[in-house]
Design a protein around this motif. Structure first.
Motif, PDB file in Angstrom:
ATOM      1  N   TYR A   1      -3.811   0.619  -2.608  1.00 40.11           N
ATOM      2  CA  TYR A   1      -3.317  -0.663  -2.246  1.00 40.11           C
ATOM      3  C   TYR A   1      -3.586  -1.670  -3.179  1.00 40.11           C
ATOM      4  CZ  TYR A   1      -7.973  -1.905  -0.268  1.00 40.11           C
ATOM      5  OH  TYR A   1      -9.301  -2.057  -0.231  1.00 40.11           O
TER       6      TYR A   1
ATOM      7  N   SER B   1       0.736  -1.228  -0.064  1.00 43.72           N
ATOM      8  CA  SER B   1       0.063   0.024   0.080  1.00 43.72           C
ATOM      9  C   SER B   1       0.946   1.213   0.009  1.00 43.72           C
ATOM     10  CB  SER B   1      -0.894  -0.094   1.336  1.00 43.72           C
ATOM     11  OG  SER B   1      -0.092   0.090   2.329  1.00 43.72           O
ATOM     12  N   TYR B   2       0.122   2.214  -0.367  1.00 46.83           N
ATOM     13  CA  TYR B   2       0.979   3.448  -0.770  1.00 46.83           C
ATOM     14  C   TYR B   2       0.049   4.772  -0.192  1.00 46.83           C
ATOM     15  CZ  TYR B   2       3.526   7.521  -2.418  1.00 46.83           C
ATOM     16  OH  TYR B   2       4.007   8.854  -2.490  1.00 46.83           O
ATOM     17  N   GLN B   3       0.593   5.478   0.812  1.00 53.12           N
ATOM     18  CA  GLN B   3      -0.504   6.529   1.266  1.00 53.12           C
ATOM     19  C   GLN B   3      -0.127   7.942   0.876  1.00 53.12           C
ATOM     20  OE1 GLN B   3      -1.449   6.381   5.593  1.00 53.12           O
ATOM     21  NE2 GLN B   3      -3.087   7.920   5.322  1.00 53.12           N
TER      22      GLN B   3
ATOM     23  N   THR C   1      -5.396   6.176   0.517  1.00 58.24           N
ATOM     24  CA  THR C   1      -4.434   5.120   0.395  1.00 58.24           C
ATOM     25  C   THR C   1      -4.632   4.109  -0.594  1.00 58.24           C
ATOM     26  OG1 THR C   1      -4.251   5.142   2.908  1.00 58.24           O
ATOM     27  CG2 THR C   1      -3.442   3.191   1.913  1.00 58.24           C
TER      28      THR C   1
END
Lengths: 200, 190
Positions: A121, A112-114, A119
């Motif tokens: 994912y 995941s990348y916020q 976010t």
């Protein structure tokens, strides 16, 4: 369906619906040492009591139970990446006495990348499933086993972090593709919000 | 701010629930099995037995169904035979047909040319008739049961006949044959 010699066989079409919405309360605890635990549970007890179905064997012990855990492996990778990566295992079952036993499990790798409130994912997992239906009446005995095709499930999704409220949508591509929408409240996030308002 | 988010959450939940609600016609498909019992005891090689349909049993089963809903239609799902072969039997093989008599006295075939080796018969086993069924008799039986569902006293008696030959012709054929038929009703629940 027409059969030989004027016979006709009914395959009751159920409710003729293409999807079955299903909601169950879920509790996630974590993260502790980069690990979180998720448990979900539902039973038919409430409906059985209120609808007077205590004597209905096929439904009065209906139970849905699921559990799983996820462990962050990006914490062990240090500064190698700014993407969160985790591995997880999830299992769930739907049972009702000896009549029904549906089980499914998933081993997955998630990332995941916020960015700000959003976010994004995705993940890839290997899933397995089985179904057993067994019942009999005066004229008919059904004993039916079905093992799902072990398949690879690819998930993409996004979560909108609106303070304590989290709105989530994801799409799963697999043998049976599925869209899931979730709405959650993060207790920890709620406390943060209250502290934030006190400052103002 | 918190109030706005709560309202937003309630709206989202309500939208999800409403999207899941649809009106559906629901039917039940209860099934029951009835049978005709024939006692074969012949020494000439010619089999001919007349029996009457157990109308009382059929009416009882229909009576159980109408408690739950309105019968839309009744169909026959399938037929099978059960055998009891007695030790006095000396016949090696048997070929039989079955007929139902309509109100004009015509014999309408339910199944034809069912052959079996008596020594291969196992008691308690269901022998399907799907390859031997005939539409005239099956639809007549279906019509009789549908009429009984509308009016239980529609028929006083319905004659069912089994006839055929046993081999060798000059020995005793001694067995009971039960012709089972599985009935399925389409029911609108009350």
């Amino acid at each position: 369906m027409g059969g030989p010699g004027g016979t006709k066989y009914y395959f009751p079409g159920g409710l003729d619906i293409n999807y079955v919405p299903f909601a169950a309360p879920q509790l996630s605890i974590g993260s502790l040492f980069g690990t979180d635990l998720t448990v979900r549970y539902a039973s038919a007890n409430y409906f059985v009591k209120n609808l007077g179905l205590e004597d209905q064997d096929w439904i009065n012990k209906f139970r849905f139970f699921g559990w799983g855990f996820r462990h962050s492996i990006s914490q062990w990778l240090g500064d190698l990446t700014n993407i969160d990566i985790a591995v997880g295992y999830y299992s769930q079952s739907i049972t009702s006495r000896d009549y029904l036993d549906i089980r499914a499990s998933l081993i997955s790798l998630q990332a995941s990348y916020q960015k700000s409130l959003l976010t994004v994912y995705g993940g890839i997992g290997i899933e397995s499933s089985s179904l057993q239906v067994k019942y009999e009446d005066d004229n008919l005995a059904i004993d039916y086993d079905l093992t799902g095709v072990n398949s690879v499930r690819v998930t993409i999704g996004a979560t909108l972090n609106a303070g304590p409220v989290k709105l989530n949508a994801e799409y799963n591509v697999s043998e049976q593709s599925a869209i899931a929408v979730g709405l959650g409240i993060g207790i920890n996030e709620l406390k943060k919000e209250e502290k934030s308002e006190e400052k103002w | 701010m918190v109030m706005k988010k709560t309202i937003f959450s309630v709206i989202v939940i309500a939208a999800l629930i409403l999207a899941a609600c649809q009106s559906r016609d629901l039917f039940l498909f209860p099934a029951f099995t009835n049978y005709c019992h024939f006692e074969i005891d012949e020494t000439t090689g010619v089999i001919y037995e007349e029996e009457t349909l157990s109308i009382e049993d059929i009416n009882d089963s229909i009576g159980d169904i109408v408690v739950d809903g309105l019968i839309e239609s009744i169909d026959l799902e399938g037929f099978y035979l059960n055998f009891t072969v007695f030790k006095e039997n000396a016949a090696d093989s048997v070929t039989v047909d079955a007929y139902i008599q309509d109100t004009l006295g015509n014999n309408l075939a339910v199944f034809k040319n069912y052959s079996f080796n008596v020594n291969d018969i196992e008691e308690g086993v269901d022998y399907p008739l799907s390859d031997y069924l005939r539409e005239d008799g099956v639809l007549e039986l279906r019509s009789v049961i549908n009429a009984l569902a509308q009016n239980p006293s529609q028929y006083e008696r319905v004659v069912v006949i089994i006839e055929g030959n046993s081999f060798p012709h000059d020995v005793r054929a001694r067995m009971d044959v039960d012709m089972h038929f599985r009935i399925n009703a389409k029911v609108s629940p009350f």
